[in-house]
Design a protein around this motif. Structure first.
Motif, mmCIF file in Angstrom:
data_model
loop_
_atom_site.group_PDB
_atom_site.id
_atom_site.type_symbol
_atom_site.label_atom_id
_atom_site.label_comp_id
_atom_site.label_asym_id
_atom_site.label_seq_id
_atom_site.Cartn_x
_atom_site.Cartn_y
_atom_site.Cartn_z
ATOM 1 N N MET A 170 1.254 -1.194 -0.318
ATOM 2 C CA MET A 170 -0.041 -0.205 0.015
ATOM 3 C C MET A 170 0.948 1.412 -0.202
ATOM 4 N N GLN A 171 2.408 0.985 -0.081
ATOM 5 C CA GLN A 171 3.081 2.194 0.028
ATOM 6 C C GLN A 171 2.458 3.453 1.225
ATOM 7 N N VAL A 172 3.305 2.487 1.988
ATOM 8 C CA VAL A 172 2.749 3.559 3.399
ATOM 9 C C VAL A 172 4.351 4.141 3.895
ATOM 10 N N LYS A 173 4.246 4.604 4.204
ATOM 11 C CA LYS A 173 5.662 5.486 4.646
ATOM 12 C C LYS A 173 6.132 5.686 6.055
ATOM 13 N N GLN A 174 4.956 5.559 6.290
ATOM 14 C CA GLN A 174 4.650 5.720 8.298
ATOM 15 C C GLN A 174 3.742 5.125 8.803
ATOM 16 N N ALA A 175 4.395 4.136 9.287
ATOM 17 C CA ALA A 175 2.419 2.674 9.553
ATOM 18 C C ALA A 175 2.717 2.698 11.535
ATOM 19 N N ILE A 176 1.538 3.342 11.882
ATOM 20 C CA ILE A 176 1.517 2.535 13.324
ATOM 21 C C ILE A 176 0.601 0.957 13.681
ATOM 22 N N ALA A 177 1.409 0.194 14.001
ATOM 23 C CA ALA A 177 0.846 -0.658 14.314
ATOM 24 C C ALA A 177 -0.870 -0.767 15.305
ATOM 25 N N ILE A 178 -1.784 -1.603 15.088
ATOM 26 C CA ILE A 178 -2.922 -1.874 15.944
ATOM 27 C C ILE A 178 -3.550 -2.765 16.116
ATOM 28 N N HIS A 179 -4.558 -3.362 16.972
ATOM 29 C CA HIS A 179 -4.941 -5.122 16.528
ATOM 30 C C HIS A 179 -3.823 -5.177 17.736
ATOM 31 N N TRP A 180 -3.266 -4.961 18.982
ATOM 32 C CA TRP A 180 -2.574 -5.971 19.591
ATOM 33 C C TRP A 180 -2.921 -5.319 20.859
ATOM 34 N N GLY A 181 -2.539 -6.161 21.849
ATOM 35 C CA GLY A 181 -2.228 -5.353 23.078
ATOM 36 C C GLY A 181 -3.221 -5.721 23.934
ATOM 37 N N THR A 182 -4.104 -5.753 24.031
ATOM 38 C CA THR A 182 -5.676 -5.231 24.568
ATOM 39 C C THR A 182 -7.146 -5.552 24.829
ATOM 40 N N PHE A 183 -6.775 -6.776 24.123
ATOM 41 C CA PHE A 183 -7.495 -8.250 24.856
ATOM 42 C C PHE A 183 -7.050 -9.490 23.683
ATOM 43 N N VAL A 184 -7.309 -10.927 24.820
ATOM 44 C CA VAL A 184 -7.141 -11.623 24.379
ATOM 45 C C VAL A 184 -8.155 -12.530 23.534
#
Length: 339
Positions: A274-288
């Motif tokens: 998708m040619q994303v220059k700066q990505a931020i990670a989501i969908h982790w670290g909150t719910f099992v």
């Protein structure tokens, strides 16, 4: 195709992925059997406290942002606060203790929200990716209220009405709209929807590509499995992006989760495709939600970026409550127009 014919992802049985893959027999009951009686050892939420880094939110920056700097604050899971050019945007706001229709059963939050609803600035827009409970929390929406414009996939407005939300703009895949001077395109993802056992795929799912007045481009994947053809086509059509929110967690057991959730290595492929220059990670670290160790996704993400020959700083896993500021340098090329 006849202009009056519905798009291929509109079917008699609801919506379908653009390029469907064989899903096998993956009913809710099979999931529960795998969850409680399978060979995998799933983490217990009560033992995960402290495994996701947490930092106090920078409320000064959040309430007095520099309008010329794009600012992302990770609230937790897929919930983020995006601020740029005086516009405040929430993605998939979930502030409740459980991602579940039940008060005492279902995935329980082991990391507190990085911001409380009371600490939010005035919200102009809410981007909702789909109706799963870890992305669409009606109690949170009730508290946020009707002031923002809610951008939702097709058929989701009726669900939000249950929370008293009336200001909804429903969008189909590849549909274009303009809100608060921002050009918005609803992008496909490879996923599915349901709130109960009988409504699978009745409401659409997806992500969003936003273009601001100065050409700054932002991409919210939503929730998705990896599909090379889908993301290659979207990257050519809608990329590149200055900033993007890409999921990295909830991927094991792989045979069960592959069609719905990317792992960190596939998240890097999304960034590249998708040619994303700066990505931020989501969908982790909150719910099992799945069986991998809760602190594994960012470790694998770092390794995947190194293996791909990329700078790990270009795909950040923020602490809960953490804020990343991105300085946009306008591209001198002619801005690509929405299809």
């Amino acid at each position: 195709m006849n202009s009056s014919s519905p798009p291929p992802h509109h079917t008699d049985n609801g919506f379908e992925n653009r390029y469907p893959l064989p899903e096998g027999k993956k009913s809710f009951f099979r999931f529960l059997r795998r969850r409680f009686f399978g060979k995998e050892s799933w983490p217990k939420a009560k033992h995960q406290t402290g495994k996701t880094p947490v930092t106090p939110p920078d409320l000064d920056a959040i309430h007095s942002p520099n309008p010329e700097i794009a600012q992302i604050t990770w609230i937790g899971h897929a919930s983020t606060l995006v601020q740029y050019q005086g516009i405040n945007i929430l993605t998939d706001p979930v502030f409740s203790d459980r991602a579940s229709p039940f008060k005492n059963f279902g995935p329980k939050r082991y990391s507190p929200p990085g911001l409380t609803i009371d600490q939010l600035p005035k919200i102009d827009m809410v981007l909702l990716s789909h109706n799963h409970y870890d992305h669409c929390d009606l109690e949170s929406l009730r508290q946020i209220g009707n002031e923002p414009t809610y951008i939702v996939p097709l058929k989701n407005a009726s669900l939000l009405k249950e929370a008293g939300i009336e200001s909804c703009l429903e969008m189909d895949w590849d549909q274009y709209a303009e809100v608060n001077g921002i050009k918005i395109i609803h992008t496909p993802s490879h996923h599915w929807s349901s709130r109960k056992m009988s409504d699978r795929k009745e409401m659409l799912w997806g992500g969003y590509a936003l273009t601001f007045a100065n050409g700054f481009k932002f991409y919210f994947v939503g929730d998705s499995g990896w599909h090379e053809r889908l993301f290659t086509e979207m990257g050519a059509k809608y990329g590149p992006f200055d900033l993007g929110l890409i999921p990295i967690g909830a991927y094991e057991p792989r045979d069960f989760m592959k069609a719905a959730h990317v792992n960190p290595e596939e998240a890097v492929l999304i960034k590249q495709t998708m040619q994303v220059k700066q990505a931020i990670a989501i969908h982790w670290g909150t719910f099992v939600l799945t069986s991998e160790p809760v602190d594994e996704p960012p470790v694998r993400l770092h390794s995947a970026m190194v293996q791909a020959g990329e700078n790990p700083a270009d795909f950040l896993a923020l602490p809960v409550g953490g804020t990343h500021q991105h300085h946009h340098i306008p591209d001198q090329k002619t801005e690509r127009q929405p299809a």
